[in-house]
Structures are given as structure tokens and as C-alpha cells.
Design an enzyme around this catalytic site. Structure first.
Site, mmCIF file in Angstrom:
data_model
loop_
_atom_site.group_PDB
_atom_site.id
_atom_site.type_symbol
_atom_site.label_atom_id
_atom_site.label_comp_id
_atom_site.label_asym_id
_atom_site.label_seq_id
_atom_site.Cartn_x
_atom_site.Cartn_y
_atom_site.Cartn_z
ATOM 1 N N ASP A 13 115.584 11.162 43.335
ATOM 2 C CA ASP A 13 115.713 11.003 41.887
ATOM 3 C C ASP A 13 116.160 12.289 41.193
ATOM 4 O O ASP A 13 115.793 12.550 40.046
ATOM 5 C CB ASP A 13 114.387 10.499 41.273
ATOM 6 C CG ASP A 13 113.901 9.245 41.978
ATOM 7 O OD1 ASP A 13 114.750 8.405 42.308
ATOM 8 O OD2 ASP A 13 112.685 9.127 42.216
ATOM 9 N N LYS A 16 121.445 12.006 41.701
ATOM 10 C CA LYS A 16 122.593 11.885 42.620
ATOM 11 C C LYS A 16 123.614 10.890 42.087
ATOM 12 O O LYS A 16 124.816 11.076 42.228
ATOM 13 C CB LYS A 16 122.111 11.445 44.015
ATOM 14 C CG LYS A 16 121.175 12.422 44.674
ATOM 15 C CD LYS A 16 120.652 11.920 45.996
ATOM 16 C CE LYS A 16 119.696 10.744 45.877
ATOM 17 N NZ LYS A 16 118.372 11.060 45.289
ATOM 18 N N GLY A 17 123.102 9.812 41.472
ATOM 19 C CA GLY A 17 124.002 8.788 40.932
ATOM 20 C C GLY A 17 124.944 9.388 39.907
ATOM 21 O O GLY A 17 126.157 9.161 39.934
ATOM 22 N N GLY A 40 117.212 4.183 43.986
ATOM 23 C CA GLY A 40 117.432 3.732 42.610
ATOM 24 C C GLY A 40 118.219 4.802 41.897
ATOM 25 O O GLY A 40 117.731 5.915 41.721
ATOM 26 N N HIS A 41 119.452 4.492 41.549
ATOM 27 C CA HIS A 41 120.305 5.460 40.871
ATOM 28 C C HIS A 41 120.634 4.937 39.486
ATOM 29 O O HIS A 41 121.172 3.844 39.344
ATOM 30 C CB HIS A 41 121.616 5.657 41.637
ATOM 31 C CG HIS A 41 121.426 5.986 43.082
ATOM 32 N ND1 HIS A 41 120.754 7.103 43.512
ATOM 33 C CD2 HIS A 41 121.830 5.344 44.205
ATOM 34 C CE1 HIS A 41 120.760 7.134 44.829
ATOM 35 N NE2 HIS A 41 121.389 6.076 45.275
ATOM 36 N N THR A 128 108.435 1.728 49.028
ATOM 37 C CA THR A 128 108.953 0.882 47.959
ATOM 38 C C THR A 128 108.741 -0.598 48.285
ATOM 39 O O THR A 128 109.078 -1.458 47.473
ATOM 40 C CB THR A 128 110.456 1.135 47.762
ATOM 41 O OG1 THR A 128 111.130 0.867 48.996
ATOM 42 C CG2 THR A 128 110.716 2.575 47.348
ATOM 43 N N GLN A 223 117.795 8.733 48.902
ATOM 44 C CA GLN A 223 116.600 9.550 49.121
ATOM 45 C C GLN A 223 116.970 11.048 49.081
ATOM 46 O O GLN A 223 117.857 11.407 48.347
ATOM 47 C CB GLN A 223 115.873 9.182 50.430
ATOM 48 C CG GLN A 223 115.259 7.791 50.399
ATOM 49 C CD GLN A 223 116.299 6.677 50.497
ATOM 50 O OE1 GLN A 223 117.087 6.642 51.428
ATOM 51 N NE2 GLN A 223 116.297 5.773 49.561
ATOM 52 N N LYS A 330 119.081 18.023 34.671
ATOM 53 C CA LYS A 330 117.955 17.924 33.729
ATOM 54 C C LYS A 330 117.477 19.258 33.180
ATOM 55 O O LYS A 330 116.284 19.424 32.871
ATOM 56 C CB LYS A 330 116.806 17.133 34.364
ATOM 57 C CG LYS A 330 117.235 15.721 34.769
ATOM 58 C CD LYS A 330 116.083 14.823 35.069
ATOM 59 C CE LYS A 330 115.964 13.712 34.072
ATOM 60 N NZ LYS A 330 115.019 12.659 34.452
ATOM 61 N N ASP A 332 118.160 20.213 30.337
ATOM 62 C CA ASP A 332 117.802 19.871 28.946
ATOM 63 C C ASP A 332 116.346 19.444 28.809
ATOM 64 O O ASP A 332 115.742 19.615 27.746
ATOM 65 C CB ASP A 332 118.732 18.752 28.430
ATOM 66 C CG ASP A 332 118.718 17.526 29.341
ATOM 67 O OD1 ASP A 332 119.070 17.684 30.525
ATOM 68 O OD2 ASP A 332 118.337 16.434 28.885
ATOM 69 N N GLY A 412 123.447 19.768 34.655
ATOM 70 C CA GLY A 412 123.288 18.576 33.829
ATOM 71 C C GLY A 412 122.501 18.907 32.576
ATOM 72 O O GLY A 412 121.441 19.535 32.650
HETATM 73 P P1 GDP Z 1 119.055 9.474 41.859
HETATM 74 O O1 GDP Z 1 118.160 8.548 42.577
HETATM 75 O O2 GDP Z 1 119.111 10.833 42.473
HETATM 76 O O3 GDP Z 1 120.414 8.903 41.613
HETATM 77 O O4 GDP Z 1 118.396 9.727 40.410
HETATM 78 P P2 GDP Z 1 117.727 8.622 39.438
HETATM 79 O O5 GDP Z 1 118.813 7.865 38.773
HETATM 80 O O6 GDP Z 1 116.655 7.866 40.139
HETATM 81 O O7 GDP Z 1 116.971 9.570 38.422
HETATM 82 C C1 GDP Z 1 117.642 10.520 37.663
HETATM 83 C C2 GDP Z 1 117.475 10.200 36.156
HETATM 84 O O8 GDP Z 1 117.846 11.335 35.415
HETATM 85 C C3 GDP Z 1 118.365 9.080 35.668
HETATM 86 O O9 GDP Z 1 117.670 8.355 34.696
HETATM 87 C C4 GDP Z 1 119.572 9.790 35.052
HETATM 88 O O10 GDP Z 1 120.185 9.050 34.020
HETATM 89 C C5 GDP Z 1 118.911 11.018 34.514
HETATM 90 N N1 GDP Z 1 119.736 12.238 34.504
HETATM 91 C C6 GDP Z 1 120.617 12.677 35.448
HETATM 92 N N2 GDP Z 1 121.085 13.896 35.112
HETATM 93 C C7 GDP Z 1 120.478 14.250 33.949
HETATM 94 C C8 GDP Z 1 120.513 15.408 33.098
HETATM 95 O O11 GDP Z 1 121.196 16.393 33.386
HETATM 96 N N3 GDP Z 1 119.719 15.373 31.985
HETATM 97 C C9 GDP Z 1 118.937 14.299 31.662
HETATM 98 N N4 GDP Z 1 118.177 14.367 30.548
HETATM 99 N N5 GDP Z 1 118.869 13.211 32.430
HETATM 100 C C10 GDP Z 1 119.624 13.180 33.554
HETATM 101 P P1 IMO Z 2 116.624 7.734 45.489
HETATM 102 O O1 IMO Z 2 117.842 7.462 46.299
HETATM 103 C C1 IMO Z 2 112.352 8.684 45.431
HETATM 104 C C2 IMO Z 2 109.955 7.246 48.817
HETATM 105 C C3 IMO Z 2 108.908 6.176 48.518
HETATM 106 C C4 IMO Z 2 107.871 6.531 49.582
HETATM 107 C C5 IMO Z 2 108.721 6.957 50.773
HETATM 108 C C6 IMO Z 2 108.959 5.860 51.800
HETATM 109 O O2 IMO Z 2 116.542 6.974 44.210
HETATM 110 O O3 IMO Z 2 116.381 9.207 45.319
HETATM 111 P P2 IMO Z 2 110.454 3.652 51.831
HETATM 112 O O4 IMO Z 2 110.428 2.433 50.962
HETATM 113 O O5 IMO Z 2 111.772 4.365 51.843
HETATM 114 O O6 IMO Z 2 109.948 3.384 53.215
HETATM 115 O O7 IMO Z 2 109.379 4.658 51.173
HETATM 116 O O8 IMO Z 2 109.977 7.362 50.229
HETATM 117 N N1 IMO Z 2 111.323 6.902 48.372
HETATM 118 C C7 IMO Z 2 111.923 7.446 47.312
HETATM 119 N N2 IMO Z 2 111.474 8.303 46.385
HETATM 120 N N3 IMO Z 2 113.645 8.271 45.388
HETATM 121 C C8 IMO Z 2 114.129 7.429 46.324
HETATM 122 O O9 IMO Z 2 115.427 7.097 46.395
HETATM 123 C C9 IMO Z 2 113.256 6.940 47.324
HETATM 124 N N4 IMO Z 2 113.396 6.100 48.375
HETATM 125 C C10 IMO Z 2 112.214 6.098 49.016
HETATM 126 O O10 IMO Z 2 108.398 6.293 47.216
HETATM 127 O O11 IMO Z 2 107.118 7.651 49.175
HETATM 128 MG MG MG Z 3 116.472 7.385 42.256
#
Ligand code: GDP
Ligand code: IMO
Ligand code: MG
Length: 428
Positions: A13, A16-17, A40-41, A128, A223, A330, A332, A412
Site C-alpha cells: 500500500d 504502487k498503483g 488493492g491498488h 486477506t 504486495q 504521501k 503531503d 507524491g
Molecule cells: P498500492 O497497493 O501500493 O497500489 O497502494 P494503495 O492504493 O493500496 O494505497 C495507497 C493510497 O495512497 C491510495 O489511496 C492512493 O490513492 C494514495 N496515494 C498514493 N500516492 C499518494 C500521495 O503522494 N499522496 C496522497 N495523499 N495519497 C497518495
Molecule cells: P498491495 O498490493 C498490504 C498482507 C495481508 C496479510 C499477509 C498475507 O495492495 O500492496 P495473503 O492474503 O496475501 O495470504 O495475506 O499479507 N497483504 C497485504 N498487505 N497490501 C497488500 O497488497 C497485501 N497483500 C497481502 O494483510 O498480512
Molecule cells: Mg494496496
């Protein structure tokens, strides 16, 4: 520079998305090489917000060919749901290619994921619940079902029989659940075959040809480094290789193709699920980060655990992945803090560790040694040039760069596609 890898440097999280989306228009192919719909992106484009799980984020860019490679575990029902949802919003998904060697998540994998977690009780991983671990376990145990098996009913039936032979013993005798019949699984999987068939390809060959033709191919890791099954905080990890090396094995390209490894790292740290997290905050600053950063899981909605930036982890990621560039996200979110602590090393039972300890027990006992940095109060979300950031924000970034092992090439400053400060071209 044809093959580029994007991975997460922390526990997921990191954004990356958004980083993938940032490169979008200059990329020809975007490849998911590990994980499944546990990811989840969130990508924000103008007023539109997209949440992607199984599909690579690059699918949102017009003209890109998205690829689900052999290293991914595919829940086909989820795949179709995501495709339909994007199509309904006007996204062209017709180019998607799926590897015939990718493994399939079935109902018994999802069930086993949930019951094994329940039986672990206090020791649970906090997965998850999407069936990821059991599907990879079957792959390694050589009783998995692959995409190509859906096109030969005989083979499919034999493989499902072999898998359920073991599973039903487990489900009925140990977990007290009902047995799953071969017929229901085979019927379910066969019902997807016709729609899936045109998407299925030899994706290793496809990517080889693309690279030979000088196309830009982006490998998007799900991940993150600290969730990698080999290099993360085992056993509190996911079941795949989410580090850069996974891009080669997970897609069938040679490792020498990869010329750029971009690690996405948050300006602080978050984690979902159980496991060690040295800089975790249990006070109001942790709450503040969660609220300010909207730190709630994109996949499960769980509140994310929050803590300060951990430089040894960034350095570890830099080493394990061969990082060439960091994208720091992030920044900001930290606006408004008077001081910002950064973990520079750990104290483990009175001994200073500058690097992530190799022993799990040591890491569990690691107490962060902090250095404090002065914060800033100006709104930075509109800033597009590094020189226009407040001096303290510039100094924070420069200090992190010096500690983290690779240059910070982009920063970012907000969730939107355009909210980014670029210091070095990521594709140059
Ligand atoms: P991923 O799993 O690595 O793709 O990340 P997620 O989407 O799960 O979580 C990142 C969150 O941060 C998302 O809600 C993005 O919209 C948000 N985000 C990404 N870059 C920035 C940033 O530079 N600033 C802020 N405030 N939010 C960001
Ligand atoms: P993105 O791509 C954050 C965590 C789960 C759990 C462990 C194992 O959005 O960064 P699993 O269901 O994969 O067997 O769970 O890994 N986990 C993540 N945490 N971001 C993810 O993906 C994750 N994918 C799995 O919360 O601790
Ligand atoms: Mg994510």
C-alpha cells in the site's frame, strides 16, 4: 530501457498503483507477475477513483497491453467481475492476456484460507482470505490447477480429483466442514472456459517478442518486500515473491532484461495484518497518520497499522531488489507535524543494529532509534518542483535519500495522477 520493475519497499500500500499509472502513457505492456486479488491498488484519475485487485493498474492507460503472467494466482470469477466493472466505466480491457501457466484459485482454496486462519487463533497471519496461500501451496505441492487445464475436461477432472482427495480429508476430519465434490468444482471452472479462451496466451513468448521489438514493458509487483515469502517477515508474509527477482520467474523473462527497478516507499510506514513492525505507533500520532493518510485497506477495509519511516527497511529493500530509484509517496500526509521522527537503526537487547536483523526474534525485539526532523505546515499538494517544497520538506526528503540506499526520483504530494514532483526521469 525496455524492462522496468515497480515493487513496494515496505509492507504494501505504498502507492504502487499510482506510480504505475504515472508511467502509463510511455509503457506498451504492463505485467502482473505475483500475487492475486489480495492486492488493492487505488488510482485516482481526475474525479474518477479506481480500485484494482487482480488486474494490473496499467490497464487504465489507453493503448497498454495488460498481462497476467505465470506467477499470478487467478480467481477467474473476480477477473471477470473486474473486467466487467472497468468496461462499464469505459475502460478498454480487450487487450488483456492471461498466461496458460498461471494457477487458479478455487472455492476450496478460499475455504481453506479462512479455516486455517481461524484455527491458528492468536497466531493467525491476518490474510486477506482470498485463497492466496493455499493456491500457492498447491502449486509447490504439484497439485495445483492451471489456466490451461480448463480447456481439457479430462485432465481438469483428474487434477481436481487429486487435489480434493487430500483437501476433503482436511476439511471434513480436521476442520469439521462439508466435503467439496469434484463435480461442483469442475462445473464451476468449465463455465469460465469459453470467455477465458481468447485471453489465454504464451505470455513469456509474447513478452520476449515485445522486448526484442524494443517495447517498454513494466512489471508491476503486488504486495511488497517485507511481505515476500523469502525476504519478508516470515511467517507474517504473503505466499509469493513480491521482490524484483519475482518479475523474472513470475513472467518468464531473463533477469538480465531488467534495467530499472523502481521501489515505491511511503514517507511513513503502514502494515495490514499481523507481524512485527518496529516503528508502529499506538498513541495519537498513529491515529493522526491513519486519519490524515486515509489508511484503510483497499481490499478488506481493515484499518492499517501506522508508524514512522524506517530507514533500515528502505535500505534492506534497496539491497534485496537492486533498487535504482525510489518513488516517495504521501509526503503531503506529514504536513502539519511539528517534528517527524525517522528510525535510523534498532536497539535489540542493548545492541545497536544498523541493518534489518537476519533473525526473526531479533526483529521482533527491535526498538527503533529515532532521529527527529523539523516538520512544515505549508500545503504542498500543489507543488510540482522540488525547489518549491518548504525547506524542511526538502531536507526531510534529502535525509531519507541519504539513509535509504538509492536516489529518490519522484515524490507524491497527493492522490491524483498529477500530484507528483519529479526529480529524475524514471524511464531515462
Ligand atoms: P498500492 O497497493 O501500493 O497500489 O497502494 P494503495 O492504493 O493500496 O494505497 C495507497 C493510497 O495512497 C491510495 O489511496 C492512493 O490513492 C494514495 N496515494 C498514493 N500516492 C499518494 C500521495 O503522494 N499522496 C496522497 N495523499 N495519497 C497518495
Ligand atoms: P498491495 O498490493 C498490504 C498482507 C495481508 C496479510 C499477509 C498475507 O495492495 O500492496 P495473503 O492474503 O496475501 O495470504 O495475506 O499479507 N497483504 C497485504 N498487505 N497490501 C497488500 O497488497 C497485501 N497483500 C497481502 O494483510 O498480512
Ligand atoms: Mg494496496
Amino acid at each position: 530501457m525496455p524492462a522496468i520493475v515497480i515493487i513496494g519497499a515496505q509492507w504494501g500500500d505504498e502507492g504502487k498503483g499510482k506510480a504505475t499509472d504515472l508511467l502509463g502513457s510511455r509503457i506498451d505492456y504492463v505485467v502482473k507477475f505475483n500475487g492475486g486479488n489480495n492486492a488493492g491498488h487505488t488510482v485516482v484519475v481526475g474525479n474518477e477513483k479506481y480500485a484494482l485487485h487482480l488486474l494490473p493498474s496499467g490497464i487504465l492507460t489507453e493503448g497498454v497491453t495488460p498481462v497476467i503472467a505465470n506467477g499470478v494466482v487467478v480467481d477467474i470469477e473476480v477477473l471477470f467481475e473486474e473486467l466487467d466493472a472497468l468496461t462499464a466505466r469505459g475502460v478498454d480491457v480487450s487487450r488483456l492476456k492471461v498466461s496458460s501457466n498461471a494457477h487458479v484459485i478455487t472455492q476450496y482454496h478460499r475455504t481453506l484460507d479462512k479455516v486455517t486462519e481461524r484455527f491458528l487463533g492468536k497466531r493467525q497471519i491476518g490474510t486477506t482470505g482470498r485463497g492466496i496461500g493455499p493456491t500457492y501451496a498447491d502449486k509447490i505441492n504439484r497439485v495445483g490447477i492451471r489456466i490451461q487445464d480448463l480447456f481439457d475436461e479430462n485432465i481438469l477432472r483428474q487434477k481436481v480429483e487429486a487435489a480434493l482427495d487430500q483437501k476433503n480429508h482436511l476439511l471434513v476430519k480436521i476442520y469439521n466442514r462439508r466435503a467439496i465434490t469434484v463435480d461442483e468444482i469442475v462445473a464451476d471452472l468449465l463455465s469460465y472456459a469459453d470467455r477465458l479462451r481468447p485471453m489465454v496466451a504464451d505470455t513469456s513468448l509474447l513478452l520476449h517478442e515485445a522486448l526484442e521489438a524494443g517495447k517498454h514493458v513494466l512489471f508491476e509487483g503486488g504486495q511488497a518486500t517485507m511481505l515476500d515469502v523469502d525476504h519478508g517477515t516470515y511467517p507474517f508474509v504473503t505466499s509469493s515473491n513480491s521482490t524484483a527477482g519475482g518479475a523474472a520467474t513470475g513472467s518468464g523473462i531473463g533477469p538480465n532484461r531488467i534495467e530499472r527497478v523502481i521501489a515505491v516507499v511511503k514517507a511513513y510506514t503502514t502494515r495490514v495484518g499481523a507481524g512485527p513492525f518496529p516503528t508502529e505507533l499506538f498513541d495519537e500520532s498513529g491515529e493522526w497518520l491513519r486519519a490524515r493518510g486515509f489508511e484503510f485497506g483497499t481490499t478488506t477495509g481493515r484499518p492499517r497499522r501506522t508508524g514512522w519511516y524506517d530507514a533500515p527497511i528502505a535500505r534492506y529493500s534497496s539491497r534485496i531488489n537492486g533498487v535504482t530509484d525510489f518513488v516517495l509517496t504521501k509526503l503531503d500526509t506529514l504536513t502539519g507535524l511539528e517534528t517527524i521522527p525517522v528510525c535510523v537503526a534498532y536497539d535489540v537487547d542493548g545492541v545497536r543494529h544498523d541493518e534489518v536483523p537476519a533473525s526473526q526474534s531479533d526483529f521482533h525485539h527491535a526498538v527503533p532509534i529515532y532521529q527527529n526532523f523539523p516538520g512544515w505546515s505549508e500545503d504542498i499538494s500543489g507543488v510540482r518542483r522540488f525547489e518549491d517544497l518548504p525547506k524542511n520538506a526538502q531536507d526531510y526528503v534529502t535525509a531519507l535519500e541519504a539513509m535509504s540506499g538509492s536516489r529518490i526520483s519522484a515524490i507524491g504530494v497527493g492522490p491524483g495522477r498529477e500530484a507528483i514532483v519529479v526529480r529524475h526521469d524514471l524511464l531515462d
